[in-house]
Write a protein that holds these residues in place. Sequence first.
Motif, PDB file in Angstrom:
ATOM      1  N   ASN A 190       8.401  -5.136   4.341  1.00  0.00           N
ATOM      2  CA  ASN A 190       8.535  -5.827   3.051  1.00  0.00           C
ATOM      3  C   ASN A 190       7.313  -6.664   2.677  1.00  0.00           C
ATOM      4  N   CYS A 191       6.123  -6.056   2.787  1.00  0.00           N
ATOM      5  CA  CYS A 191       4.892  -6.798   2.494  1.00  0.00           C
ATOM      6  C   CYS A 191       4.801  -7.237   1.033  1.00  0.00           C
ATOM      7  N   ALA A 206       0.818  -1.223   0.000  1.00  0.00           N
ATOM      8  CA  ALA A 206       0.000   0.000   0.000  1.00  0.00           C
ATOM      9  C   ALA A 206       0.849   1.269   0.000  1.00  0.00           C
ATOM     10  N   GLY A 207       1.965   1.239   0.723  1.00  0.00           N
ATOM     11  CA  GLY A 207       2.843   2.408   0.711  1.00  0.00           C
ATOM     12  C   GLY A 207       2.316   3.553   1.549  1.00  0.00           C
ATOM     13  N   LYS A 208       3.048   4.668   1.497  1.00  0.00           N
ATOM     14  CA  LYS A 208       2.751   5.720   2.481  1.00  0.00           C
ATOM     15  C   LYS A 208       1.467   6.473   2.190  1.00  0.00           C
ATOM     16  N   THR A 209       0.882   6.261   1.005  1.00  0.00           N
ATOM     17  CA  THR A 209      -0.408   6.898   0.730  1.00  0.00           C
ATOM     18  C   THR A 209      -1.442   6.486   1.781  1.00  0.00           C
ATOM     19  N   TRP A 210      -1.407   5.226   2.195  1.00  0.00           N
ATOM     20  CA  TRP A 210      -2.381   4.708   3.155  1.00  0.00           C
ATOM     21  C   TRP A 210      -1.766   4.120   4.403  1.00  0.00           C
ATOM     22  N   CYS A 211      -0.659   3.436   4.236  1.00  0.00           N
ATOM     23  CA  CYS A 211      -0.133   2.626   5.342  1.00  0.00           C
ATOM     24  C   CYS A 211       0.544   3.512   6.390  1.00  0.00           C
ATOM     25  N   PHE A 217      14.148  -8.235  -9.317  1.00  0.00           N
ATOM     26  CA  PHE A 217      14.586  -6.902  -8.911  1.00  0.00           C
ATOM     27  C   PHE A 217      13.583  -6.406  -7.887  1.00  0.00           C
ATOM     28  N   GLY A 218      14.066  -6.114  -6.681  1.00  0.00           N
ATOM     29  CA  GLY A 218      13.156  -5.693  -5.629  1.00  0.00           C
ATOM     30  C   GLY A 218      13.603  -4.371  -5.029  1.00  0.00           C
ATOM     31  N   VAL A 219      12.622  -3.533  -4.704  1.00  0.00           N
ATOM     32  CA  VAL A 219      12.926  -2.265  -4.050  1.00  0.00           C
ATOM     33  C   VAL A 219      12.320  -2.298  -2.654  1.00  0.00           C
ATOM     34  N   GLY A 269       4.302   3.167   6.090  1.00  0.00           N
ATOM     35  CA  GLY A 269       4.941   3.414   4.796  1.00  0.00           C
ATOM     36  C   GLY A 269       5.917   4.575   4.847  1.00  0.00           C
ATOM     37  N   THR A 270       7.063   4.405   4.174  1.00  0.00           N
ATOM     38  CA  THR A 270       8.046   5.477   4.164  1.00  0.00           C
ATOM     39  C   THR A 270       8.085   6.186   2.822  1.00  0.00           C
TER      40      THR A 270
END
Lengths: 818, 116
Positions: free
Chosen positions: A685-686, A643-648, A694-696, A651-652
């Motif tokens: 790392n969900c 989800a990322g920092k928009t919601w979580c 390749f992972g970010v 999230g960073t």
Amino acid sequence: MIREKLVMVGNGMAGVRAIEELLKLEPEMYRISVFGAEPHPNYNRIMLSPVLAGEKKVDEIILNSREWYAEQGIDLYTGDPVVEIDRINRRVKSASGVSLDYDRLLLATGSNPFIIPVPGAHLPGVIGFRDIQDVEAMLEASRAYSKAVVIGGGLLGLEAANGLMKNGMQVTVVHLMDILMERQLDKPAAELLKASLEANGLRFLMQAQTAAVLGEERVTGVQFADGSSVEADLVVMAVGIRPNMALGQKAGLYCERGIVVNDTMQTYDPRIYAVGECVQHRGNCYGLVAPLFEQARVCANHLARLGYGRYEGSVTSTKLKVTGIDLFSAGMFNEQDEDETLVLQDPAQGVYKKLVIRDNRIKGAVMYGDTLDGSWYFQLMREGTDISGFRNTILFGQHDLGDAGHGDGTRLLSLPDDAEICGCNGVCKGEIVNAITSKGLFTLDEVRAHTKASASCGSCTGLVESLLASTVGEGYSEAPSKKPLCGCTGHSHDEVIGVIRDLKLKSMPAVREVLNWKTPDGCASCRPALNYYLLANWPGEYRDDAQSRFINERAHGNIQKDGTYSVVPRMFGGLCTPGELRAIADVAEKFRVPEIKVTGGQRIDLFGVKKEDLPSVWKDLSAAGFVSGHAYGKALRTVKTCAGKTWCRFGTQNSTGLGVKLETLTWGSWMPHKFKMAVSGCPRNCAEATIKDFGVVCVDSGYELHIGGNGGIKVRITDLLCKVGSEEEVLEYSAAFIQLYREEAHYLERTAPWVERVGLNYIKARLLEDETGRRALYDRFRHSQQFFQDDPWKARAEGAEAHEFTPLQIAGLASNLS
Amino acid sequence: MNDWIAVARLDEIPRLGARKIVTDTVEIALFRNSNDQVFAIRDRCPHKGGPLSQGIVYGTSVSCPLHNWRIDLASGEAMGPDQGCVTTYPVKVEQGRIYLSTVVDQTAVGSDAGSR
């Protein structure tokens, strides 16, 4: 056409293998005659030990029956050694007086056991261990006598001793050194071996120098340099072999320790070839089967006038065929000053493993008690793999890196015959062992062809190789260090990539012509590979060849077991809108899609679509804004996001947004194999970014970039490439990494094995230390993308490649067709 | 009796490719190799029923798309160590048109069910 005459002297494994390889290439070129000194057709010399130990019968080890020679039109003279070569008139003469002309001569005279020149060495009851006759003599002696002495504590000596003991004899092994099998083992491993052989009942006299064999009419004992002696009714000399070069020497061929040959297996007389144990190549004489088979392959290649095979020497590995004893050794196992060693010792379990390392590369290995990973270490050694990424766990074996379907219960020796080895094709241990022995198999490919074991996903390859090694012992023919791309060529992937690039070859026929392909159309292995290499090297110039694509890539869907296809539209970063979901639902209803499933890559899979319906399905999806998800291709698959920092609240960074950008940059690109990405918004790392190609992983201060992960057959955690500070850098580094993989990996090689093969340091050097180079890779990727970001679905919905999707309807055609 | 039926033009099949013929009873795969030879066999791999028309064609053989069995197009026999056979149908090319015969080689029919 008048066939040329090929005469082979010596009817053993190396020579006959050369003939077999030649017949595969050019069955009609020669009229072939074979002379053998022994009265038998070609048999598996490696299996003499099991014959002696009573585990096999002589006719079970025959590799080529007399019928085989007859079917191939080969004139076979057994029990009739060649005694003279007349090089001027190109003629050989045999002991029985047969005289034959030759155009090409192949010497494969093998070797003789070395008999130590001490008094009494020629007494009755003193023999070598070399052929069926020796085995028969030993078996006979074991019935009449009770005490045997084996001189020589090497591989052959210990196998002979073990066999004699199994036949009820009291056996003493006499060895000159203080280490058994000193050419294969170091001291700790040799001590373990000696202890377990003693527990089996063998006796050892170490550092004992034989001075004389005692006896008048028959051997009665052996005397040593220190004056002591031991009783013996049978003495087996197993102190080594000497190349049998007498015939070659007599004919005036240049010989040193063996008959000297060049890289094309020719002697100093170019009409005369030599292979096998009689040969000296680049200063080395070989006595193990794997290198001899490599020589045979090269020799056949030249006899067939193909002219591109080169024998460049071999690295060998060894297994001892004594039931219940598991040891493995390869390379330079005794360390020198600049070497490091990694050692695992567990005396209670009888396990010892040592790896000799130089510059983070394996130089040698000795293993005792647990040799399952021998073939893996051997492969890493031959390929010169940089092990720095996993050297802290390497001794625990490949399994420690994860291996789906094969838990810890895979110690091979202890497995029952009905234990399943290949989980894909349901092949059991007994079936594999049986095929290896009954069909005379030596290579992984042969086992795959005959049993299907390891022929699907390949995760059991290590197990199958170990079975092969433990069944045929030192005869196990490892895949050659240079693996040909497929059966159509002797050239490796790297060589093919090299000529495509260097000679600017831009079509498949051109590649096949320059590299002397053996088949006009290639095969189902090389055509897709060549098509990929040409596509990756010449974007915009090379025209994709649909007929060289696997069906999934030709039909742009995934073929299912019933012949229908699955359809996966792309959802960038896993995001979608109500409208898009509605469009998918409409398509599913309209075309009566039997099953819908959410995939592991965060998108939706429509199963059971008929091939004829694909273009119409795509048309509707296209109208709703979807493009192909390439879920069927060796291509960029998905970019999974959290989800990322928009919601979580944890999230960073904006992981979904970055995921969309990554997928927008990279979708449509063809790759050596499938390629998956992920972006996680924080170290929790969900999105499971550390098992992706390749992972970010986003952190507060930027972005960690991870490469070479895999969540499939063999779980592999990514290596950390570097940390960058901006999204722009993430995009540049990802594209550069992808382009390096596209340009240099072998077709069908995932990033995980590729990274292990070339080493993390190499990739860091190309992407981190060479800024200009990275930029150039990024630019080449973007150049290529302008040709490939063209939705294949839309084009086909508009009528492209219509023949692919339209069957020929012949209503009423003959109802008796069934 | 030989009932030759026109089924397609040669140029309707890509070189090293195939077309599927749907009839009332069976599906037939029609192949064209690099020498423009044409072969017709039942579109069903003797191993697990894979659609052979979808495979990669080379020489006079096709590799099944499901598990890579290699089938000889002329005889219908599985190649290599695999064992099995698929029905073949007589086919001929005249003036760019492909004709299929309805008379099946009876010797091949019986072994169609062969499997490993």
